[in-house]
Write an enzyme that holds these catalytic residues in place. Structure first.
Site, PDB file in Angstrom:
ATOM      1  N   SER B  64      89.572  22.989  13.052  1.00 50.23           N
ATOM      2  CA  SER B  64      90.130  23.945  13.446  1.00 50.23           C
ATOM      3  C   SER B  64      89.631  24.297  14.713  1.00 50.23           C
ATOM      4  O   SER B  64      89.234  23.963  16.256  1.00 50.23           O
ATOM      5  CB  SER B  64      90.259  25.374  13.022  1.00 50.23           C
ATOM      6  OG  SER B  64      90.524  24.806  11.992  1.00 50.23           O
ATOM      7  N   HIS B  69      89.496  35.005  25.609  1.00 50.75           N
ATOM      8  CA  HIS B  69      90.195  34.943  26.716  1.00 50.75           C
ATOM      9  C   HIS B  69      88.921  36.920  27.020  1.00 50.75           C
ATOM     10  O   HIS B  69      89.410  37.854  26.060  1.00 50.75           O
ATOM     11  CB  HIS B  69      91.695  35.892  26.469  1.00 50.75           C
ATOM     12  CG  HIS B  69      92.727  34.746  25.507  1.00 50.75           C
ATOM     13  ND1 HIS B  69      92.734  33.655  26.357  1.00 50.75           N
ATOM     14  CD2 HIS B  69      92.755  34.508  24.369  1.00 50.75           C
ATOM     15  CE1 HIS B  69      93.396  32.919  25.764  1.00 50.75           C
ATOM     16  NE2 HIS B  69      93.521  33.782  24.100  1.00 50.75           N
ATOM     17  N   CYS B  84      87.655  26.394   8.619  1.00 52.65           N
ATOM     18  CA  CYS B  84      87.919  24.974   7.508  1.00 52.65           C
ATOM     19  C   CYS B  84      86.797  24.779   6.943  1.00 52.65           C
ATOM     20  O   CYS B  84      85.315  23.742   7.668  1.00 52.65           O
ATOM     21  CB  CYS B  84      89.008  24.227   7.884  1.00 52.65           C
ATOM     22  SG  CYS B  84      90.427  24.619   8.393  1.00 52.65           S
TER      23      CYS B  84
END
Lengths: 147, 147
Positions: B64, B69, B84
């Protein structure tokens, strides 16, 4: 009350159209369009097709990011739409993808990012000349516009 | 009981070291290392430095993605670690970043992805030869290994 940094939609799209889910170019195009529809400013993107199947991709936007991971064998895709600023509409992107992926069942959550457990943006460590109230939002928007 | 697709950690790191938060090369290095420490297989990455400040970046992994940020002006960073498969440890990546970003206050949530409201993976639309129970996990792992 201070402004949160952003809205993060976590979406699960079930019972989707299988052909679309395994096509890297189609998924890339849909995600870029979802970003635009949400009002985002696209900075870049990266997509990958897995063997034997499945597509992963991220669209980086000035206002954070969109991400998708598909499982064609399950006709399922997980999507994240994380946007900051009050001028965007991440839910427009969600609805667009739901329609284009032809998802007949979806589950979604909206998480507010940048908050403490009390629900406020923690600006106590900010060293600039701004109040802990209205000042936070203009600063975030100026960062978003500057590329 | 069926296996969920993955764990998604949403983390908010407050009161961080400002110099690191505005450095694209440092943030990229930290995120790649966080991905490795979590046991992920790195596929690619994309990072961007904003004007006047702030870094956005995503590490795409076979399992994944990780995303960050930063808002140096607030000494804050939002991070997502979405993995996952049962062989990964996303929380190891969370702890690593907390230490390296020198975050003195953090808030985190773990969301299970791929579930319906009832908490089960919806495999009812799977057309292959697998039961709705144990079969889901081996299929997911085979997808993860194939690059």
């Amino acid at each position: 009350m201070t402004s949160p940094f952003g809205k993060h939609i976590l979406a699960e799209y079930f019972e989707c159209e299988c052909t679309y889910l395994d096509s890297e170019p189609v998924i890339r195009e849909l995600m870029l369009e979802a970003a635009s529809i949400s009002g985002s400013t696209i900075v870049g993107n990266i997509f990958h097709h897995f063997s034997p199947h499945g597509v992963t991709g991220v669209v980086v936007i000035a206002e954070s990011h969109l991400a998708i991971h598909t499982w064609p064998e399950f006709r399922y895709a997980s999507v994240d739409i994380f946007t900051c600023g009050t001028h965007l509409d991440p839910w427009a992107g969600f609805e667009y993808l739901k329609e284009k992926l032809q998802s007949r069942k979806s589950v979604s959550k909206e998480i507010i990012r940048g908050t403490t457990d009390e629900g406020f943006l923690d600006v106590s460590s900010y060293s600039g000349n701004v109040s802990s109230g209205q000042g936070a939002l203009p600063l975030i928007q100026s960062r978003i516009r500057g590329m």
